[in-house]
Design an enzyme around this catalytic site. Sequence first.
Site, PDB file in Angstrom:
ATOM      1  N   GLY A  40       0.815  -1.219   0.000  1.00 27.97           N
ATOM      2  CA  GLY A  40       0.000   0.000   0.000  1.00 27.97           C
ATOM      3  C   GLY A  40       0.842   1.259   0.000  1.00 27.97           C
ATOM      4  N   GLY A  41       2.047   1.172   0.607  1.00 28.54           N
ATOM      5  CA  GLY A  41       2.939   2.338   0.635  1.00 28.54           C
ATOM      6  C   GLY A  41       2.648   3.251   1.815  1.00 28.54           C
ATOM      7  N   LYS A  52      -4.556  12.784   7.298  1.00 27.72           N
ATOM      8  CA  LYS A  52      -5.591  13.752   6.890  1.00 27.72           C
ATOM      9  C   LYS A  52      -6.992  13.291   7.312  1.00 27.72           C
ATOM     10  CE  LYS A  52      -2.269  15.341   6.001  1.00 27.72           C
ATOM     11  NZ  LYS A  52      -0.835  15.033   5.807  1.00 27.72           N
ATOM     12  N   ALA A 113      14.107  -6.999  -1.708  1.00 23.04           N
ATOM     13  CA  ALA A 113      15.073  -7.130  -2.815  1.00 23.04           C
ATOM     14  C   ALA A 113      16.465  -6.743  -2.342  1.00 23.04           C
ATOM     15  CB  ALA A 113      14.645  -6.211  -3.955  1.00 23.04           C
ATOM     16  N   GLY A 175      10.325  18.468  17.544  1.00 23.84           N
ATOM     17  CA  GLY A 175      10.425  18.758  16.117  1.00 23.84           C
ATOM     18  C   GLY A 175       9.360  19.746  15.682  1.00 23.84           C
ATOM     19  N   GLY A 265      12.081  13.647  12.139  1.00 27.51           N
ATOM     20  CA  GLY A 265      12.424  13.359  10.749  1.00 27.51           C
ATOM     21  C   GLY A 265      12.581  11.889  10.418  1.00 27.51           C
ATOM     22  N   ARG A 266      12.740  11.660   9.123  1.00 33.30           N
ATOM     23  CA  ARG A 266      12.893  10.313   8.585  1.00 33.30           C
ATOM     24  C   ARG A 266      14.182  10.259   7.771  1.00 33.30           C
ATOM     25  NH1 ARG A 266       7.895   7.656   8.723  1.00 33.30           N
ATOM     26  NH2 ARG A 266       8.539   6.242   7.060  1.00 33.30           N
ATOM     27  N   ASP A 306      11.096   8.987  -1.555  1.00 39.52           N
ATOM     28  CA  ASP A 306      11.764   9.276  -0.280  1.00 39.52           C
ATOM     29  C   ASP A 306      13.187   8.718  -0.203  1.00 39.52           C
ATOM     30  OD1 ASP A 306       9.352  10.361   0.389  1.00 39.52           O
ATOM     31  OD2 ASP A 306       9.075   9.208   2.232  1.00 39.52           O
ATOM     32  N   HIS A 440     -16.266  36.465  -7.711  1.00 44.26           N
ATOM     33  CA  HIS A 440     -16.407  37.295  -6.515  1.00 44.26           C
ATOM     34  C   HIS A 440     -17.695  36.921  -5.790  1.00 44.26           C
ATOM     35  CE1 HIS A 440     -16.327  40.796  -3.914  1.00 44.26           C
ATOM     36  NE2 HIS A 440     -17.615  40.982  -4.227  1.00 44.26           N
TER      37      HIS A 440
HETATM   38  C1  LIG Z   1       2.660  11.134   8.977  1.00 44.33           C
HETATM   39  C2  LIG Z   1       3.000  11.432   7.540  1.00 44.33           C
HETATM   40  C3  LIG Z   1       2.179  12.272   6.807  1.00 44.33           C
HETATM   41  C4  LIG Z   1       2.474  12.569   5.485  1.00 44.33           C
HETATM   42  N1  LIG Z   1       1.658  13.421   4.794  1.00 44.33           N
HETATM   43  C5  LIG Z   1       1.949  13.742   3.516  1.00 44.33           C
HETATM   44  C6  LIG Z   1       1.099  14.611   2.773  1.00 44.33           C
HETATM   45  O1  LIG Z   1       0.099  15.115   3.283  1.00 44.33           O
HETATM   46  N2  LIG Z   1       1.418  14.882   1.492  1.00 44.33           N
HETATM   47  C7  LIG Z   1       2.540  14.346   0.887  1.00 44.33           C
HETATM   48  O2  LIG Z   1       2.798  14.613  -0.287  1.00 44.33           O
HETATM   49  N3  LIG Z   1       3.357  13.505   1.566  1.00 44.33           N
HETATM   50  C8  LIG Z   1       3.093  13.191   2.852  1.00 44.33           C
HETATM   51  N4  LIG Z   1       3.904  12.319   3.530  1.00 44.33           N
HETATM   52  C9  LIG Z   1       5.090  11.769   2.830  1.00 44.33           C
HETATM   53  C10 LIG Z   1       4.688  10.664   1.838  1.00 44.33           C
HETATM   54  O3  LIG Z   1       3.904   9.710   2.511  1.00 44.33           O
HETATM   55  C11 LIG Z   1       5.923  10.049   1.225  1.00 44.33           C
HETATM   56  O4  LIG Z   1       6.723  11.069   0.653  1.00 44.33           O
HETATM   57  C12 LIG Z   1       5.581   9.038   0.116  1.00 44.33           C
HETATM   58  O5  LIG Z   1       4.592   8.149   0.547  1.00 44.33           O
HETATM   59  C13 LIG Z   1       6.831   8.296  -0.305  1.00 44.33           C
HETATM   60  O6  LIG Z   1       6.540   7.371  -1.326  1.00 44.33           O
HETATM   61  P1  LIG Z   1       7.664   6.357  -1.813  1.00 44.33           P
HETATM   62  O7  LIG Z   1       7.126   5.669  -3.008  1.00 44.33           O
HETATM   63  O8  LIG Z   1       8.969   7.047  -1.943  1.00 44.33           O
HETATM   64  O9  LIG Z   1       7.865   5.336  -0.599  1.00 44.33           O
HETATM   65  P2  LIG Z   1       6.849   4.381   0.183  1.00 44.33           P
HETATM   66  O10 LIG Z   1       5.438   4.702  -0.091  1.00 44.33           O
HETATM   67  O11 LIG Z   1       7.317   4.394   1.591  1.00 44.33           O
HETATM   68  O12 LIG Z   1       7.115   2.946  -0.463  1.00 44.33           O
HETATM   69  C14 LIG Z   1       8.266   2.220  -0.186  1.00 44.33           C
HETATM   70  C15 LIG Z   1       7.947   0.752  -0.405  1.00 44.33           C
HETATM   71  O13 LIG Z   1       9.172   0.023  -0.465  1.00 44.33           O
HETATM   72  C16 LIG Z   1       8.992  -1.227   0.155  1.00 44.33           C
HETATM   73  N5  LIG Z   1      10.342  -1.749   0.496  1.00 44.33           N
HETATM   74  C17 LIG Z   1      11.129  -1.403   1.536  1.00 44.33           C
HETATM   75  N6  LIG Z   1      12.293  -2.098   1.474  1.00 44.33           N
HETATM   76  C18 LIG Z   1      12.220  -2.889   0.374  1.00 44.33           C
HETATM   77  C19 LIG Z   1      13.108  -3.829  -0.239  1.00 44.33           C
HETATM   78  N7  LIG Z   1      14.323  -4.105   0.253  1.00 44.33           N
HETATM   79  N8  LIG Z   1      12.707  -4.459  -1.367  1.00 44.33           N
HETATM   80  C20 LIG Z   1      11.497  -4.191  -1.914  1.00 44.33           C
HETATM   81  N9  LIG Z   1      10.637  -3.298  -1.381  1.00 44.33           N
HETATM   82  C21 LIG Z   1      10.982  -2.657  -0.259  1.00 44.33           C
HETATM   83  C22 LIG Z   1       8.088  -0.908   1.354  1.00 44.33           C
HETATM   84  O14 LIG Z   1       7.424  -2.062   1.816  1.00 44.33           O
HETATM   85  C23 LIG Z   1       7.134   0.125   0.748  1.00 44.33           C
HETATM   86  O15 LIG Z   1       5.970  -0.468   0.238  1.00 44.33           O
HETATM   87  C24 LIG Z   1       3.621  11.989   4.857  1.00 44.33           C
HETATM   88  C25 LIG Z   1       4.448  11.123   5.588  1.00 44.33           C
HETATM   89  C26 LIG Z   1       4.158  10.853   6.920  1.00 44.33           C
HETATM   90  C27 LIG Z   1       5.057   9.926   7.688  1.00 44.33           C
END
Ligand SMILES: Cc1cc2nc3c(=O)[nH]c(=O)nc-3n(C[C@H](O)[C@H](O)[C@H](O)COP(=O)(O)OP(=O)(O)OC[C@H]3O[C@@H](n4cnc5c(N)ncnc54)[C@H](O)[C@@H]3O)c2cc1C
Length: 470
Positions: A40-41, A52, A113, A175, A265-266, A306, A440
Amino acid sequence: MKSHKYDLVVIGAGSGGYAAARTARELGASVALVDPGPLGGLCILRGCMPSKTLLATSDRAQDVREAKALGIATDAPRVDLPFVMARKREVIGGFTDYRVEALRSFPLYEGAARFLDGGHIAVGEETTLEGKAFVVCTGSIVAPAPILGLDEVGFIDSDAALELETLPKSLLVLGGGYVACELGQFFARLGVETTIAIRGKQLLSGEDDDVGESLTRYFRDEGIPVETGVQFSNFVRSGANKVLHAVQAGVARTFEAEEVFHALGRVPNVGGLDLEKAGVRYHPITGIEIGPDIRTSTPNIFAVGDVTGEYPLVHVAIHQGEIAARNAILGTSERADYRLWRTHTIFTDPQVAVVGETEKSLKRAGAQYLVGSYLFSEHGKAISIDRTKGFVKILASPSDGKILGAAIVGPEASDLIHEMIVAMYFGATVEDIVRIPHLHPTLAEILTYPAEDIIAQRTVGAPSGVAAAS
Ligand SMILES: Cc1cc2nc3c(=O)[nH]c(=O)nc-3n(C[C@H](O)[C@H](O)[C@H](O)COP(=O)(O)OP(=O)(O)OC[C@H]3O[C@@H](n4cnc5c(N)ncnc54)[C@H](O)[C@@H]3O)c2cc1C
């Protein structure tokens, strides 16, 4: 060991990974997804959507508190937390089911992976995948607890904050970024005595000073103490409470609360990927290095979202994912649209939204700019609906009036900013904003006032005290 071959292997099935896989498939490529789950991510499971969904409750509770200003008598709202959490689970369950169904329409390998070399990965012990190209999008993880004793006293991070079934009496938020601000205000509005402690001088320290200062002021006005300039020393336990020893303005201080929310932070999730074996350059804190065409130091390997560290936002992950897929499959070098990468919003009340350059970034670059701003407290529609916190600000080029950036602190900022995003996408000027019809009375028409202000400055020269050309 089973081995399979694809045009593109996408590692990580979050927002960036799904965008890359979908785009590559639309181009006729064979694509596999790899993810150990939960599927789901971050955005759907533990980020944007659950946060939200919860904020809808605290915002609505605040509307009830403020209803008196519109002549409505109400009792103080009582929030039913188990109901709120059950609603969030149901909403997120729906989004997750929908996304997982889409992910399962690809060959999906459910395991972690790791690279074997620049053309192969292993998934668990049984499977190897060969790819002509790879997109790495493994997201981010909460940064390790950076303060002595914090691990020992225990804390919640954003994952745990989104799952709380009972509220602590008091909360110390560490933070001042967007997660700290959004969820800090959520808990405060649910009745938790919330204090925010930050090292910097204001919330949202990356934003322009006027943006961060105004949000800090609104939080304090609402009764959320924001303790600035705090140097964290260590945590200890005191009965049921956790105590932070710190130094503030040279004076020893303690901050005590039942629970601590670590929102410092992350960091990019690069652990266990064996990126070295594929020759991919990365740093454990700043993430995988990519160029403007989203390629890593190994040209057939791309990285998005990210895990690249810089802009941890969903629309950036999607934008990068789509470009990475096109470049991987078509062999092109399409570049991301850097002007708009900084677009972001913060779902506090008032909301904050920013696009393009900021005064800080323009000053750093030594660029000339004109600035026009306008307060919601002077805007007719905002006054009539009693939503007067905040301001809008436009930054424009003195030579041709092109919009360089904009910031909004105020009601519906996350929606209002889209006019500026579209304007910047098409290279619009402040003159265009004034010529385009605005209905308006609406909140959106407020953007015409800073545009008019800048036009006047360009016509007669900057009046003193208004233009901040640097
Ligand atoms: C509390 C909170 C609120 C947020 N609110 C917002 C918002 O309002 N608006 C906004 O734009 N952003 C928001 N964000 C940030 C946003 O959620 C992220 O920037 C975004 O989801 C990142 O997407 P991604 O595809 O980079 O990573 P992710 O969605 O984290 O996907 C990474 C995937 O990689 C998989 N994975 C990990 N390791 C491996 C491996 N070795 N092999 C294969 N797969 C692997 C994981 O299982 C996961 O499914 C928020 C974040 C948080 C924590």
